[in-house]
Design an enzyme around this catalytic site. Structure first.
Site: not given
Length: 414
Positions: A31, A36, A38, A162, A342-343, A385
């Protein structure tokens, strides 16, 4: 297991390594720009030892604000070949800095209030300078994302979560008929089993192309886009932002009637997100009225936004018994749960942090448990992360700014 003092030193080094002078990247390579929310968390980390740098981070974020009030989810200060999509893919040139065409959860006003409370002498002029921009961003949300009494996401990336299953039903309405010409960068740096699938990414880019085709004209996108989802995460984070903007506005002698009215409208509107079958807050597509079929960690931000719920508390207690390291990004009993992707299952330090802040304000003892679980998770897995919710093993990107920032803030106060 890392020692506390060792972790604090390493956390500050993470911020230093990711610092680009006036803004901070989430992590090198994966990244490479200013994100924003973050950036807001980075500011919280800097505040533990460099208050001026903390304010510079927020000021840098708002330097990319569009004339209509939108604060983009990515600011492309310097072009990098490590990330896709880049500015030319977005075609979003509505602000002073090349950017994406969508926003992200408005954590910044809440962080601004925290910084101001930590040092009012330093913070007075900084808040006074930023407050008009923060109020303009609030108004942009009300003008463009307020629907059915809640805040809607117009792209999965706008939510910050995401590939959450919260978006599965809405994304299923998107049909990518022809192959899209693009090359992902993320799966070259992180195991693809931890990242969104190609099918999901095709749809993310399809939505970017749709926005570009309308020149990110909001009224046109509202009609044309099949993706418009009432989001518990955006809604509760925005509600918290409004509460904090009310507090700051009162300190500076500004009128707060409209802010208070809008907060009350959103409080009433959260009923739109209440899924009686799940007995929980859940994402809901405003195009079809369909609910997501499971709870995500965003559902537990209700206390952070100022809404208490006994039924949500019951879910919280159950999940905290099921897993060791806080609130996974998806209910661990869901058939879609994936502890590494991830999510769709992993635990995120920032979500634990916000959920615990809300619980603490309602005097729930689980707040302290969640703070401690987050610290233990970071001690075990470092500044990843995100983390495996059962083992605390590190997942995703490494050397991550917002995880380091959460550690610094928690280590100093909880």
């Amino acid at each position: 297991m890392f020692r506390d003092d060792q972790l604090t030193e390493e956390a500050r080094q993470v911020l230093l390594d990711n610092d680009r002078g006036s803004y901070t990247v989430p992590t090198k390579g994966l990244y490479p720009y200013q994100w924003n929310w973050d950036s807001a968390f980075a500011s919280l980390g800097y505040a533990t030892n460099d208050m001026n740098r903390a304010w510079i981070e927020l000021e840098s974020l708002f330097s990319g604000q569009w004339p209509n009030g939108m604060v983009p989810h990515i600011l492309f200060h310097e072009l990098s070949q490590d990330y896709f999509p880049n500015p030319s893919d977005w075609g979003a040139f509505g602000g002073p800095i090349p950017s994406s065409g969508i926003s992200q959860p408005p954590v910044a006003p809440t962080v601004a209030k925290i910084l101001w409370e930590l040092d009012r002498e330093v913070g007075h002029k900084r808040v006074e300078s930023l407050l008009p921009a923060m109020l303009k961003w609030y108004q942009w949300f009300m003008d463009n994302r307020f629907q059915e009494g809640v805040i809607v996401a117009t792209h999965p990336w706008e939510s910050g979560r995401d590939n959450s299953p919260d978006w599965d039903k809405a994304l299923s309405r998107i049909h990518v008929d022809a192959p899209l010409d693009y090359s992902r960068k993320d799966t070259l740096m992180v195991n693809e089993e931890m990242r969104p699938t190609k099918e999901e990414y095709d749809k993310y880019y399809w939505l970017v192309q749709l926005g570009r085709s309308t020149q990110w004209f909001e009224s046109e996108l509202k009609v044309k886009s099949p993706f418009r989802v009432g989001d518990p995460g955006l809604t509760f984070i925005f509600m918290r932002a409004i509460k904090d903007l009310i507090a700051l506005s009162l300190e500076f002698g500004l009128e707060t009637t409209q802010l208070e009215e809008d907060y009350n409208r959103l409080t009433e509107g959260t009923s739109y997100l209440w899924n009686s079958e799940l007995e929980a807050y859940a994402a809901r597509c405003t195009k079809t009225g369909q609910f997501a079929d499971s709870m995500s960690s965003a559902s537990f931000l209700c206390w952070y936004g100022g809404v208490d719920s006994q039924l949500m508390y019951n879910h919280l207690c159950r999940i905290l018994k099921d897993v060791l390291f806080g609130i996974p990004s998806l209910d661990s009993r869901s058939t879609k749960f994936d502890r590494s992707r991830y999510w769709r299952g992993p635990t995120w330090a920032i979500m634990n942090f916000m959920i615990a802040l809300g619980l603490k304000e309602y005097s729930y003892s689980e707040a302290e448990k969640l703070f401690e679980a987050t610290k233990t998770m970071i001690k075990k897995g470092g500044f990843a992360e995100y983390f495996d919710p059962f083992t605390g093993d590190p997942k995703g990107g490494k050397h991550f700014t917002w995880t380091a920032a959460v550690w610094l803030y928690l280590a100093g106060r909880f």
